[in-house]
Motif scaffolding. Structure first.
Motif, PDB file in Angstrom:
ATOM      1  N   ILE A 145      47.244  -1.142 -32.790  1.00 20.02           N
ATOM      2  CA  ILE A 145      46.401  -2.074 -32.024  1.00 20.02           C
ATOM      3  C   ILE A 145      47.227  -3.320 -31.713  1.00 20.02           C
ATOM      4  O   ILE A 145      47.772  -3.959 -32.629  1.00 20.02           O
ATOM      5  CB  ILE A 145      45.157  -2.467 -32.842  1.00 20.02           C
ATOM      6  N   GLY A 187      45.802   6.608 -42.668  1.00 18.86           N
ATOM      7  CA  GLY A 187      46.570   7.738 -43.194  1.00 18.86           C
ATOM      8  C   GLY A 187      45.821   9.064 -43.053  1.00 18.86           C
ATOM      9  O   GLY A 187      46.274  10.093 -43.576  1.00 18.86           O
ATOM     10  N   THR A 188      44.685   9.059 -42.352  1.00 16.56           N
ATOM     11  CA  THR A 188      43.854  10.270 -42.244  1.00 16.56           C
ATOM     12  C   THR A 188      44.615  11.450 -41.632  1.00 16.56           C
ATOM     13  O   THR A 188      44.593  12.566 -42.170  1.00 16.56           O
ATOM     14  CB  THR A 188      42.590   9.955 -41.401  1.00 16.56           C
ATOM     15  N   THR A 194      35.254   1.460 -38.719  1.00 13.33           N
ATOM     16  CA  THR A 194      35.884   0.642 -37.673  1.00 13.33           C
ATOM     17  C   THR A 194      35.220  -0.739 -37.615  1.00 13.33           C
ATOM     18  O   THR A 194      35.882  -1.747 -37.374  1.00 13.33           O
ATOM     19  CB  THR A 194      35.821   1.353 -36.304  1.00 13.33           C
ATOM     20  N   ILE A 199      31.534   1.262 -26.100  1.00  9.43           N
ATOM     21  CA  ILE A 199      31.453   1.319 -27.564  1.00  9.43           C
ATOM     22  C   ILE A 199      31.113  -0.085 -28.070  1.00  9.43           C
ATOM     23  O   ILE A 199      31.791  -1.047 -27.708  1.00  9.43           O
ATOM     24  CB  ILE A 199      32.791   1.798 -28.164  1.00  9.43           C
ATOM     25  N   ILE A 252      44.167   6.956 -31.185  1.00  6.14           N
ATOM     26  CA  ILE A 252      43.083   6.041 -30.831  1.00  6.14           C
ATOM     27  C   ILE A 252      41.977   6.278 -31.853  1.00  6.14           C
ATOM     28  O   ILE A 252      42.236   6.788 -32.950  1.00  6.14           O
ATOM     29  CB  ILE A 252      42.697   6.259 -29.341  1.00  6.14           C
ATOM     30  N   ALA A 269      41.727   2.841 -23.279  1.00  5.80           N
ATOM     31  CA  ALA A 269      40.627   2.121 -23.925  1.00  5.80           C
ATOM     32  C   ALA A 269      41.028   0.670 -24.126  1.00  5.80           C
ATOM     33  O   ALA A 269      42.187   0.372 -24.448  1.00  5.80           O
ATOM     34  CB  ALA A 269      40.290   2.760 -25.267  1.00  5.80           C
TER      35      ALA A 269
HETATM   36  C1  MYR Z   1      41.397   3.628 -43.189  1.00  6.68           C
HETATM   37  O1  MYR Z   1      41.124   2.899 -44.143  1.00  6.68           O
HETATM   38  O2  MYR Z   1      42.196   4.573 -43.277  1.00  6.68           O
HETATM   39  C2  MYR Z   1      40.707   3.394 -41.864  1.00  6.68           C
HETATM   40  C3  MYR Z   1      41.214   2.232 -41.101  1.00  6.68           C
HETATM   41  C4  MYR Z   1      40.450   2.056 -39.812  1.00  6.68           C
HETATM   42  C5  MYR Z   1      40.938   0.920 -38.960  1.00  6.68           C
HETATM   43  C6  MYR Z   1      40.079   0.738 -37.738  1.00  6.68           C
HETATM   44  C7  MYR Z   1      40.560  -0.346 -36.840  1.00  6.68           C
HETATM   45  C8  MYR Z   1      39.760  -0.492 -35.583  1.00  6.68           C
HETATM   46  C9  MYR Z   1      39.842   0.657 -34.610  1.00  6.68           C
HETATM   47  C10 MYR Z   1      39.338   0.315 -33.254  1.00  6.68           C
HETATM   48  C11 MYR Z   1      39.306   1.480 -32.345  1.00  6.68           C
HETATM   49  C12 MYR Z   1      38.893   1.167 -30.960  1.00  6.68           C
HETATM   50  C13 MYR Z   1      38.855   2.390 -30.082  1.00  6.68           C
HETATM   51  C14 MYR Z   1      38.399   2.118 -28.700  1.00  6.68           C
END
Ligand code: MYR
Length: 279
Positions: free
Chosen positions: A195, A93-94, A263, A230, A117, A155
């Motif tokens: 995702i 939700g950012t 992440t 990454i 992303i 990605a």
């Molecule tokens: C939150 O609590 O608002 C943050 C949630 C973050 C979820 C992250 C999920 C993994 C993202 C992977 C990105 C890969 C980019 C190459």
């Protein structure tokens, strides 16, 4: 017109680079029981991966609207506008927090940008915006350039164990498909901000090879690309992969970045990915 560039912590741009390029950062947090740690401020990636070895996996949270308002008001004392670049709105939700706060503050024009992303791939947008802002480019021109970049950004990533992503609700796929993926190393990517599994692949080695080929489909044109490897606590493997990739694709400039605490909570140690964009 003076324009600031703001990103959230999940682009994991090192502090020194942020300071040099005048990039402002708002952190997301990891929450262990009653303890909240702002990533990149209170807890580093290394500390996080140590911590999760002997504690229950944390949850994560976005910055509050109040934190955004406070930061925008501070930026308003120095800038006329801010380009606010964030983690995909489909998994956090950012971005919405930035939009809401932007509607509440006066004295600064807020331009929220949904990167769709995260991690250093989001960072590509941030670095470009910072470069253009330093050249005195107008916010509309910067936003148009970011939209242009979206056309060539790709990605792909893999995790050692899908259960964290599933538990945190950040894997968008039918339950039956997820079940069939639990025993393999599926390649994942973003589609419409979410995702989703890209391909079912059996081993880590084959998944990495497939990513190399996917990069090749774009990089074979010979045009210059920027790419970032990454990793979640797999630095040696990342360094080796970078050397291999550099030998195959001389027109691609590679860097190494990491999955930080937020992440990393959803992906887990051992995750590895590659993102790229046309320069
Ligand atoms: C939150 O609590 O608002 C943050 C949630 C973050 C979820 C992250 C999920 C993994 C993202 C992977 C990105 C890969 C980019 C190459």
């Amino acid at each position: 017109m003076k324009t600031a560039v703001l990103t959230d912590s999940t682009s994991y741009i090192p502090k020194e680079i942020r300071e040099n390029l005048n990039i402002h950062m708002i952190p997301l947090s990891v929450i262990f029981g009653n303890e909240t740690y702002k990533e990149e401020v209170d807890i580093t990636a290394d500390q996080f991966y140590e911590e999760v070895k002997h504690r229950q996996l944390p949850t994560t949270s976005q910055p509050s609207v109040g934190e955004f308002v406070e930061l925008f008001e501070k930026l308003a004392t120095e800038y006329d506008a801010v380009i606010s670049i964030h983690i995909s709105s489909g998994i956090s939700g950012t971005f919405q927090g930035a939009v809401s706060a932007g509607n509440m503050v006066e004295g600064i024009e807020v331009y929220p940008f949904d990167s769709e992303i995260s991690c250093m791939v989001q960072g590509f947008y941030v670095l470009k915006a910072a470069e253009m802002a330093a050249e005195g480019k107008a916010p509309d021109e910067i936003m148009a350039q970011l939209d242009e970049m979206k056309k060539s950004i790709r990605a792909y990533f893999m995790v050692d164990d899908l259960s964290n992503l599933q538990r945190g609700g950040r894997l968008s796929s039918a339950q039956a498909i997820i079940g069939s993926l639990l025993q393999v190393k599926p390649l994942l990517h973003f589609e419409n901000k979410l995702i989703v599994p890209f391909e079912k692949i059996r081993t880590r080695k084959k998944a990495m090879k497939r990513i190399v080929d996917l990069l090749g489909e774009d990089a074979k044109s010979g045009e210059p690309f920027l790419a970032s490897i990454i990793h979640a606590k797999r630095e040696d493997e990342a360094i080796k992969w970078k050397e291999e990739l550099e030998a195959i694709y001389p027109n691609v400039e590679f860097s190494i970045s990491y999955f930080g605490p937020v992440t990393g909570t959803h992906l887990g140690e051992g995750s590895m990915g590659l993102g790229w964009v046309k320069k």
